[in-house]
Design a protein around this motif. Structure first.
Motif, PDB file in Angstrom:
ATOM      1  N   GLN A 171      -4.301  31.868  -3.601  1.00  0.00           N
ATOM      2  CA  GLN A 171      -3.175  32.010  -4.538  1.00  0.00           C
ATOM      3  C   GLN A 171      -3.529  32.926  -5.709  1.00  0.00           C
ATOM      4  O   GLN A 171      -2.723  33.750  -6.125  1.00  0.00           O
ATOM      5  N   PHE A 172      -4.731  32.765  -6.223  1.00  0.00           N
ATOM      6  CA  PHE A 172      -5.144  33.604  -7.352  1.00  0.00           C
ATOM      7  C   PHE A 172      -5.379  35.041  -6.884  1.00  0.00           C
ATOM      8  O   PHE A 172      -5.035  35.997  -7.593  1.00  0.00           O
ATOM      9  N   ALA A 173      -5.969  35.190  -5.698  1.00  0.00           N
ATOM     10  CA  ALA A 173      -6.221  36.541  -5.169  1.00  0.00           C
ATOM     11  C   ALA A 173      -4.901  37.295  -4.985  1.00  0.00           C
ATOM     12  O   ALA A 173      -4.831  38.505  -5.199  1.00  0.00           O
ATOM     13  N   THR A 207      -3.734  28.187 -16.294  1.00  0.00           N
ATOM     14  CA  THR A 207      -2.464  28.872 -16.571  1.00  0.00           C
ATOM     15  C   THR A 207      -2.046  28.721 -18.031  1.00  0.00           C
ATOM     16  O   THR A 207      -1.090  29.360 -18.468  1.00  0.00           O
ATOM     17  N   GLY A 208      -2.730  27.855 -18.762  1.00  0.00           N
ATOM     18  CA  GLY A 208      -2.402  27.672 -20.173  1.00  0.00           C
ATOM     19  C   GLY A 208      -1.503  26.485 -20.453  1.00  0.00           C
ATOM     20  O   GLY A 208      -1.236  26.157 -21.604  1.00  0.00           O
ATOM     21  N   ASN A 261       4.757  26.793  -2.290  1.00  0.00           N
ATOM     22  CA  ASN A 261       4.671  27.860  -3.283  1.00  0.00           C
ATOM     23  C   ASN A 261       4.571  27.267  -4.688  1.00  0.00           C
ATOM     24  O   ASN A 261       5.515  26.630  -5.155  1.00  0.00           O
ATOM     25  N   PRO A 262       3.433  27.483  -5.361  1.00  0.00           N
ATOM     26  CA  PRO A 262       3.290  26.916  -6.708  1.00  0.00           C
ATOM     27  C   PRO A 262       4.354  27.423  -7.675  1.00  0.00           C
ATOM     28  O   PRO A 262       4.642  26.779  -8.684  1.00  0.00           O
ATOM     29  N   GLY A 263       4.955  28.561  -7.355  1.00  0.00           N
ATOM     30  CA  GLY A 263       6.034  29.074  -8.192  1.00  0.00           C
ATOM     31  C   GLY A 263       7.246  28.154  -8.228  1.00  0.00           C
ATOM     32  O   GLY A 263       8.097  28.261  -9.114  1.00  0.00           O
ATOM     33  N   GLU A 316      -6.173  37.881  -9.304  1.00  0.00           N
ATOM     34  CA  GLU A 316      -7.055  37.142 -10.224  1.00  0.00           C
ATOM     35  C   GLU A 316      -8.136  36.409  -9.459  1.00  0.00           C
ATOM     36  O   GLU A 316      -7.996  36.116  -8.277  1.00  0.00           O
ATOM     37  N   ASN A 317      -9.205  36.105 -10.173  1.00  0.00           N
ATOM     38  CA  ASN A 317     -10.238  35.244  -9.619  1.00  0.00           C
ATOM     39  C   ASN A 317      -9.913  33.791  -9.921  1.00  0.00           C
ATOM     40  O   ASN A 317      -9.327  33.491 -10.953  1.00  0.00           O
ATOM     41  N   TYR A 318     -10.314  32.935  -9.032  1.00  0.00           N
ATOM     42  CA  TYR A 318     -10.125  31.501  -9.261  1.00  0.00           C
ATOM     43  C   TYR A 318     -11.455  30.869  -9.644  1.00  0.00           C
ATOM     44  O   TYR A 318     -12.344  30.751  -8.801  1.00  0.00           O
TER      45      TYR A 318
END
Ligand SMILES: [Zn+2]
Length: 308
Positions: free
Chosen positions: A118-120, A198-199, A297-299, A124-126
């Motif tokens: 998901q991060f890739a 993600t903050g 989907n995390p979205g 982004e790196n996880y």
């Protein structure tokens, strides 16, 4: 769940049999004043310095009572003194726990594979979390914790903490048997790690300091439901990997039902007080797990807009 023979995570820290959760881990109490709600250290955790701990336990007891007890938690704060070294190992893991440790290792590895992908996908790196196995009590960057609080995530050290005896409790006390109920617990805690990245968690921990308890509880529910949704996303991924057996998803949904705030409170005290809910009702927890599971989907796990 078809987990046997699969690769295990290398991010498992086995502290079982060590003595933790003592005064060293509490460090200064400054964290309390800065809004960090630390885990109570009463009961088995207060082996050392009982008298000096009483005040802390009383204060925390009040906070805890106000916020309600719920297994599967995340700790606020994270500005602690860091883990202190632990004393000698004297206890052996209880019988049957090595298979459980293997199981945890495999589930954690599967969460790593999902979130790495998901991060890739967004370039982004996880940064993978560490999962700490402990018995009875443990020192964390969020303070000392006792296993009675259930599994939790500490944003201060990016670690998930679990005493494997919780799984027995999950089955017997909470009425949620099954290996996929156990996997759900881990995937939920990893979900808090995602929120730390993600903050979502840092923002919540900042904002809650100027909130009433009731407002903080309402925000906490949204945080927890998103972690449930992320656990559902992971269950979808596990399905794609052909790890699911008949009844697995039902085991997770049953667990989500059994640890809903309304169900827990009714079981403990005979009635529920909605304004104290901080994890979500049984219906909400099932709904958000299922939403993540259906979509993958995390979205689709936005629990912060609109009603939950
Ligand atoms: Zn949680």
């Amino acid at each position: 769940m078809k987990w046997q023979g699969r690769e295990r995570s290398s991010n498992i820290e086995d502290r079982r049999g060590q003595r933790g959760g003592r005064m060293g881990g509490l460090g200064g109490l400054g964290g309390l004043g800065r809004g960090g709600i630390r885990i109570p250290t009463g009961g088995r955790g207060s082996r050392g310095g009982i008298s000096s701990l009483i005040g802390i336990v009383v204060v925390l007891g009040i906070i805890w009572f106000a916020t309600g007890q719920n297994p599967l938690d995340m700790l606020t704060g994270g500005s602690g003194t860091g883990p202190s070294s632990s004393a000698s190992s004297t206890q052996l893991p209880a019988q049957g726990q090595d298979e459980l440790a293997d199981f945890v290792g495999v589930v954690v590895k599967e969460t790593e594979d999902l979130w790495n992908a998901q991060f890739a996908a967004i370039g982004e790196n996880y940064p993978e979390p560490t999962v700490v196995l402990f018995t009875d009590a443990v020192n964390t960057a969020c303070g000392a914790a006792d296993s009675s609080v259930g599994p939790f995530y500490c944003p201060g050290d990016s670690k998930v903490y679990i005493d494997l005896s919780f799984y027995d409790q999950l089955h017997r006390q909470f009425g949620a048997p099954g290996d996929f109920a156990q996997a759900y617990v881990l995937a939920h805690e990893v979900g808090h790690h995602i929120q730390n990245l993600t903050g979502v968690l840092p923002e919540f921990n900042r904002a809650r300091q100027s909130m009433s308890q009731e407002e903080a509880n309402a925000w906490s529910v949204r945080v927890e439901l998103q972690a449930d949704c992320y656990a559902g996303v992971w269950a979808n991924y596990a399905g794609q990997q052909n790890l699911l057996e008949r009844g697995d998803v039902e085991e997770a949904l049953n667990a989500a039902n059994q640890i809903g705030d309304d169900t827990l409170q009714k079981r403990m005290q005979g009635f529920a007080v909605p304004k104290t809910f901080n994890h979500g009702t049984s219906a909400q927890r099932q709904t958000w797990f299922e939403r993540g599971y259906r979509s993958g989907n995390p979205g689709d796990c936005d629990t912060f807009s609109g009603n939950v």
